[in-house]
Scaffold this motif. Structure first.
Motif, mmCIF file in Angstrom:
data_model
loop_
_atom_site.group_PDB
_atom_site.id
_atom_site.type_symbol
_atom_site.label_atom_id
_atom_site.label_comp_id
_atom_site.label_asym_id
_atom_site.label_seq_id
_atom_site.Cartn_x
_atom_site.Cartn_y
_atom_site.Cartn_z
ATOM 1 N N LYS A 174 -15.426 65.227 -34.753
ATOM 2 C CA LYS A 174 -15.095 66.505 -35.407
ATOM 3 C C LYS A 174 -16.041 66.727 -36.582
ATOM 4 O O LYS A 174 -16.030 65.981 -37.562
ATOM 5 N N GLY A 213 -18.025 72.830 -40.221
ATOM 6 C CA GLY A 213 -19.183 73.716 -40.294
ATOM 7 C C GLY A 213 -20.082 73.332 -41.457
ATOM 8 O O GLY A 213 -21.312 73.426 -41.368
ATOM 9 N N GLY A 224 -16.307 76.012 -38.312
ATOM 10 C CA GLY A 224 -17.046 77.237 -38.650
ATOM 11 C C GLY A 224 -16.991 77.591 -40.125
ATOM 12 O O GLY A 224 -17.401 78.669 -40.527
ATOM 13 N N GLY A 225 -16.476 76.659 -40.924
ATOM 14 C CA GLY A 225 -16.218 76.949 -42.337
ATOM 15 C C GLY A 225 -17.454 77.278 -43.162
ATOM 16 O O GLY A 225 -17.324 77.855 -44.243
ATOM 17 N N ARG A 247 -13.804 81.128 -42.573
ATOM 18 C CA ARG A 247 -12.494 80.575 -42.208
ATOM 19 C C ARG A 247 -11.495 81.725 -42.206
ATOM 20 O O ARG A 247 -11.421 82.476 -43.178
ATOM 21 N N GLY A 248 -10.742 81.828 -41.130
ATOM 22 C CA GLY A 248 -9.882 82.990 -40.938
ATOM 23 C C GLY A 248 -8.907 83.240 -42.074
ATOM 24 O O GLY A 248 -8.819 84.364 -42.599
ATOM 25 N N HIS A 308 -9.079 85.055 -37.717
ATOM 26 C CA HIS A 308 -9.165 83.757 -37.022
ATOM 27 C C HIS A 308 -10.110 83.840 -35.816
ATOM 28 O O HIS A 308 -10.861 82.908 -35.538
ATOM 29 N N GLY A 326 -13.412 83.517 -37.094
ATOM 30 C CA GLY A 326 -13.686 82.100 -37.362
ATOM 31 C C GLY A 326 -14.104 81.370 -36.090
ATOM 32 O O GLY A 326 -15.029 80.548 -36.095
ATOM 33 N N GLY A 343 -12.704 76.359 -30.968
ATOM 34 C CA GLY A 343 -11.450 75.610 -31.137
ATOM 35 C C GLY A 343 -10.651 75.556 -29.865
ATOM 36 O O GLY A 343 -11.169 75.190 -28.812
ATOM 37 N N ILE A 344 -9.361 75.934 -29.986
ATOM 38 C CA ILE A 344 -8.534 75.971 -28.770
ATOM 39 C C ILE A 344 -8.420 77.401 -28.226
ATOM 40 O O ILE A 344 -7.694 77.654 -27.276
ATOM 41 N N SER A 386 -7.107 79.990 -29.708
ATOM 42 C CA SER A 386 -5.955 80.743 -30.234
ATOM 43 C C SER A 386 -6.024 80.772 -31.748
ATOM 44 O O SER A 386 -6.445 79.778 -32.371
ATOM 45 N N VAL A 442 -4.793 78.336 -36.064
ATOM 46 C CA VAL A 442 -4.986 76.885 -36.174
ATOM 47 C C VAL A 442 -6.441 76.646 -36.574
ATOM 48 O O VAL A 442 -7.232 77.579 -36.628
ATOM 49 N N THR A 443 -6.770 75.403 -36.836
ATOM 50 C CA THR A 443 -8.143 75.072 -37.228
ATOM 51 C C THR A 443 -8.780 74.185 -36.160
ATOM 52 O O THR A 443 -8.118 73.762 -35.206
ATOM 53 N N THR A 444 -10.030 73.880 -36.374
ATOM 54 C CA THR A 444 -10.722 73.029 -35.404
ATOM 55 C C THR A 444 -10.275 71.562 -35.519
ATOM 56 O O THR A 444 -10.590 70.771 -34.639
HETATM 57 N N1 UDP Z 1 -10.006 78.903 -35.601
HETATM 58 C C1 UDP Z 1 -8.954 79.412 -34.873
HETATM 59 N N2 UDP Z 1 -8.499 78.711 -33.794
HETATM 60 C C2 UDP Z 1 -9.019 77.510 -33.438
HETATM 61 C C3 UDP Z 1 -10.064 76.980 -34.209
HETATM 62 C C4 UDP Z 1 -10.539 77.693 -35.284
HETATM 63 O O1 UDP Z 1 -8.438 80.478 -35.173
HETATM 64 O O2 UDP Z 1 -8.567 76.925 -32.444
HETATM 65 C C5 UDP Z 1 -10.561 79.695 -36.717
HETATM 66 C C6 UDP Z 1 -9.810 79.516 -38.024
HETATM 67 O O3 UDP Z 1 -9.765 80.741 -38.682
HETATM 68 C C7 UDP Z 1 -10.690 78.560 -38.778
HETATM 69 C C8 UDP Z 1 -12.077 78.983 -38.343
HETATM 70 O O4 UDP Z 1 -11.907 79.299 -36.960
HETATM 71 O O5 UDP Z 1 -10.528 78.634 -40.174
HETATM 72 C C9 UDP Z 1 -13.185 77.971 -38.521
HETATM 73 O O6 UDP Z 1 -12.733 76.679 -38.162
HETATM 74 P P1 UDP Z 1 -12.398 75.550 -39.257
HETATM 75 O O7 UDP Z 1 -11.749 76.157 -40.461
HETATM 76 O O8 UDP Z 1 -11.615 74.491 -38.578
HETATM 77 O O9 UDP Z 1 -13.847 75.039 -39.621
HETATM 78 P P2 UDP Z 1 -14.283 73.792 -40.530
HETATM 79 O O10 UDP Z 1 -13.417 73.795 -41.762
HETATM 80 O O11 UDP Z 1 -14.063 72.557 -39.732
HETATM 81 O O12 UDP Z 1 -15.716 74.039 -40.803
#
Ligand code: UDP
Length: 257
Positions: free
Chosen positions: A25, A28, A67-68, A72-73, A89, A92, A149-150, A152, A155-157
């Motif tokens: 994992k 971003g 994708g942070g 981030r959504g 989201h 994101g 991600g998934i 949907s 949720v987050t990655t």
């Molecule tokens: N996201 C989502 N569904 C998922 C995975 C990600 O809606 O299954 C969106 C969510 O808004 C999230 C953004 O994509 O904040 C970027 O992913 P994440 O925050 O996990 O990124 P990281 O913090 O790991 O860079």
């Protein structure tokens, strides 16, 4: 708990591999220069080189990319009243796909066959995530980069990493961070924070340690999938992690007593 795979010979060393298949994992932010947003060429190339070394050791690797560094959504919708949170989201998820494409090209430049598989349909840019196809890619020694991600919102990655670890029968979730492991407090704010060598899932929850989001911890706990939190910035750490060498903080079921 998934059984630790039988030892197999690494191609460049006689040391046995601890983990045959891993979910890596990457946030971003691991693709951007410290404090920056966007994608840094040097940072992406550095990550790709590390993944190449781990692949050369004989390990199968699927990367769940965040994708942070772009968006981030929850944060974005909090700042933009006219964008609904669900929409943000999805934005994101698209951000993770931008990162996935950058990582794919860097991995291929580093000599790794790579497939991007997205949870959202984007047929002209990458494959759709199909579990059995992803397994086939892994068996063929390709790095699979999992985008969106998934698929949907809300949720987050981190959750995606736990979910895909279960689906793809991964032996461990390797959670790459900017610090060496899990600390009692934020080590970037408190230099006296203590790093844990190992933790049980229950301890992570009780101590309210911000390792991964709650859903991800719950999924891993329910299915006894271990999590290894380690520093991706240190050269060789990904290789050490897949070899089961002592690196970072290990989270899993701790033996009683
Ligand atoms: N996201 C989502 N569904 C998922 C995975 C990600 O809606 O299954 C969106 C969510 O808004 C999230 C953004 O994509 O904040 C970027 O992913 P994440 O925050 O996990 O990124 P990281 O913090 O790991 O860079």
């Amino acid at each position: 708990m998934p059984s630790v795979p039988a030892a197999q010979n690494a191609s460049d060393a006689s040391a046995p591999l601890r983990y045959k298949r891993v979910i890596l994992k990457l946030s971003g932010e691991s693709l951007s220069a410290s404090g920056d947003r966007g994608i840094g060429a040097v940072e992406v190339a550095h990550i790709a080189a590390q993944i190449r070394s781990a692949l050369d050791s004989g390990c199968q690797i699927a990367v769940v990319i965040g994708g942070g560094n772009i968006l981030r959504g929850a944060q974005f919708s909090g700042r933009n009243n006219n964008v609904q949170e669900a929409t943000a989201h999805y934005m994101g998820m698209l951000a993770t796909t931008i990162n996935a494409l950058a990582l794919q090209d860097a991995l291929e430049s580093a000599g790794c066959q790579t497939r991007v598989m997205s949870a959202l349909e984007m047929d002209t840019v990458c494959e759709r995530f199909i579990r059995r196809r992803a397994l086939r890619h892994l068996e063929k020694g390709r790095v699979v980069v999992l985008a969106a991600g998934i698929g949907s919102p809300f949720v987050t990655t981190d959750t995606a990493a736990a979910q895909r670890a279960l689906e793809l029968n991964a032996d461990v979730v390797l959670k790459a961070t900017r610090v060496d492991g899990v600390y009692s407090e934020d080590p970037e704010k408190n230099p006296h924070a203590v790093m844990y060598e190992s933790l049980s899932y229950a301890e992570v929850i009780e101590k309210n340690l911000r390792v991964m989001d709650g859903t991800a911890i719950a999924l891993c706990r329910e299915h006894s999938t271990p999590i290894l939190v380690f520093n991706f910035n240190k050269d060789g750490n990904i290789v050490k992690a897949v070899a089961g060498e002592s690196v970072g903080t290990w989270i899993g079921e701790k033996p009683v007593g």
